[in-house]
Design an enzyme around this catalytic site. Structure first.
Site, short mmCIF file in Angstrom:
data_model
loop_
_atom_site.label_atom_id
_atom_site.label_comp_id
_atom_site.label_asym_id
_atom_site.label_seq_id
_atom_site.Cartn_x
_atom_site.Cartn_y
_atom_site.Cartn_z
N LYS A 365 0.83 -1.21 0.00
CA LYS A 365 0.00 0.00 0.00
C LYS A 365 0.86 1.26 0.00
CE LYS A 365 -4.19 -1.48 2.37
NZ LYS A 365 -5.13 -1.06 3.41
N GLY A 370 -8.42 7.23 -2.30
CA GLY A 370 -9.22 7.34 -3.52
C GLY A 370 -9.43 6.04 -4.26
N ARG A 451 -20.23 -1.82 0.48
CA ARG A 451 -19.89 -1.79 -0.94
C ARG A 451 -19.51 -3.20 -1.37
NH1 ARG A 451 -15.27 2.49 -0.52
NH2 ARG A 451 -15.11 1.33 1.43
#
Length: 475
Positions: A365, A370, A451
């Site tokens: 990461k 975003g 989600r």
């Protein structure tokens, strides 16, 4: 996991009918997104991507995520007030990551001035996936915490009614009654309203700091409308507008186009490309120097970086922030996945070797928000091999890859054919807190977000065009 709806998933005629019902329900209930993202193009609005059915989530893990949120609110707030920790945590990162370094430059500049920040407002979202162990027991693992521009509080306030309607039409009345009420927009607005009230000027406005093109504008409008209902005036401006029309008076009150600004609510400013020129950075510094309540202020923005997340997982670090609260520490730590440093030295070398030997077990990461930035699988080897002996690697952290149990659902997107997908879900929990001086005057969990995406996609959210909005069906 999707046993409750398995019969429905196999009925092709019903699915075709439900697709039309669901699209109309989403449009009627305002689950909307702009489909054009070019300036000056004809504006077209459609439904935001969403799942045809709710997805199963274990009840105990869902409530665990809700219950720990107020502790994460306090943790973020305490990190933001600890300059020694922020300097230590980000020392290696700011040497190699230009964006984090620029943010830290703003932070240091503000720290040089007398502090005029009686009110602090935090609106964040902590994201989780459910890790399925070899023994079959699922556990809640935090993916990240978003301390700036945490989105979909507005649209997720509208999706429960869509799924309730779809399930009723599918003759699944019992399941329709199990869809949870959810209104993060109201909760986020409650935090903004409390901070506005504490600022103490009825003429002052809340300024949404936004991008020039906003596909996700309706998500923001639901929060904005909650403020107008409370007679709190709202304006929308970009960094360039603040640079051009902004000023500070002798008391450091912020004025933009002649209007006093009580709160700057950042829905922009979390990616390098959001700062189009040096003017954007000058506007950010002006905002940070002002008396206006920032959501988030620069120190809270930095508290949400991946490097800080990794440092918090080190032994003894959480105890620095909660010295007399072992239960709080245990609750927070229980949500951590394995997080590993890539700093230069023995610990970082061990992390590199670990990742290279088994890349499918990890995620690499960078310090970016975003969605769509993480690195997986063989790509980890390619990236790490190129920089394993360079300080460039310190711009990243390594995290255990969460292994969720897949489910099945239909994902609706404008202009895309409907098909049954193998899916993975991510649970987000919204937090809102307000502090005046040393007193926390509001600290709440204000809602949730689910989600879901096809398992063929490794990374990316709704705004990135990969995931869709969903609702949890507790099992």
């Amino acid at each position: 996991g999707d046993i409750k709806l398995k019969e429905v998933l196999r009925d092709e005629d019903l699915i075709k009918r439900l697709e039309e019902v669901a699209k109309d329900a989403a449009l009627m209930r305002g689950v909307l997104m702009r489909t054009k993202d070019r300036p000056n193009s004809p504006e077209v609005v459609s439904y935001a991507p969403f799942s045809l059915f709710p997805s199963p989530v274990p009840r105990t893990l869902f409530h665990q995520a809700l219950e720990v949120q107020t502790h994460f609110n306090r943790l973020v707030d305490r990190i933001s007030q600890n300059p020694v920790f922020l300097e230590e945590a980000l020392a290696s990162t700011i040497k190699v990551d230009d964006f984090t370094a620029k943010l830290f430059e703003v932070y240091r500049a503000v720290r040089q001035e007398p502090q005029t920040l009686p009110v602090v407002l935090g609106l964040n979202r902590s994201d989780y996936m459910l890790d399925q162990s070899a023994g079959g027991k699922a556990s809640l693992k935090q993916i990240e915490i978003n301390t700036i521009a945490a989105s979909f509080g507005g649209l997720s306030s509208r999706t429960p009614d869509v799924h309730r309607h779809v399930l009723r039409v599918a003759n699944r009345v019992k399941e329709s009654q199990q869809i949870l009420d959810n209104n993060p927009a109201a909760g986020l607005a409650r935090g903004l309203a409390k901070a506005w009230e504490l600022y103490g000027s009825e003429r002052a406005v809340v300024m949404f700091l936004v991008e020039d093109v906003q596909r996700n504008i309706y998500d923001q409008r639901y929060v904005e409308n909650e403020l107008w209902v409370r007679d709190i005036p709202v304006i929308r401006r970009q960094f360039e507008d603040v640079w051009r029309g902004g000023s500070l008076d002798h008391d450091k009150r912020l004025f933009v186009d002649g209007q006093e600004v009580a709160i700057v609510y950042f829905r922009n400013g979390y990616m390098p490309q959001n700062y189009k020129s040096e003017k954007s950075w000058e506007a950010r510094l002006m905002i940070e120097r002002s008396r206006a309540v920032k959501c988030p202020d620069i120190s809270t923005h930095l508290a949400g970086t991946k490097k800080v997340q990794q440092e918090l997982a080190r032994p003894g670090v959480l105890e620095r922030f909660f010295p007399d609260e072992p239960e709080t520490v245990a609750q927070i730590r229980a949500t951590f996945a394995g997080l590993y440093t890539l700093d230069m030295g023995e610990d970082g070398d061990r992390t590199v070797a670990m990742a290279l030997s088994n890349p499918d077990q990890y995620v690499l990461k960078p310090q970016r928000e975003g969605g769509g930035n993480n690195i997986y699988g063989e790509e980890i080897c390619r990236v790490l091999e190129s920089m394993k002996n360079s300080t460039e690697r310190t711009a990243y952290i390594l995290m255990d890859k969460v292994q969720p149990r897949p489910g099945h659902n239909y994902l609706l997107r404008p202009d895309a054919p409907l098909r049954l997908c193998t899916c993975l879900s991510e649970l987000g929990v919204f937090g809102a807190y307000v502090r005046k001086g040393a007193e926390m005057v509001m600290n709440e969990c204000v809602g949730h977000l689910l989600r879901t995406k096809s398992s063929e996609h490794a990374d990316g959210g709704v705004a990135a065009g990969v995931a869709v909005l969903d609702n949890p069906l507790l099992v």
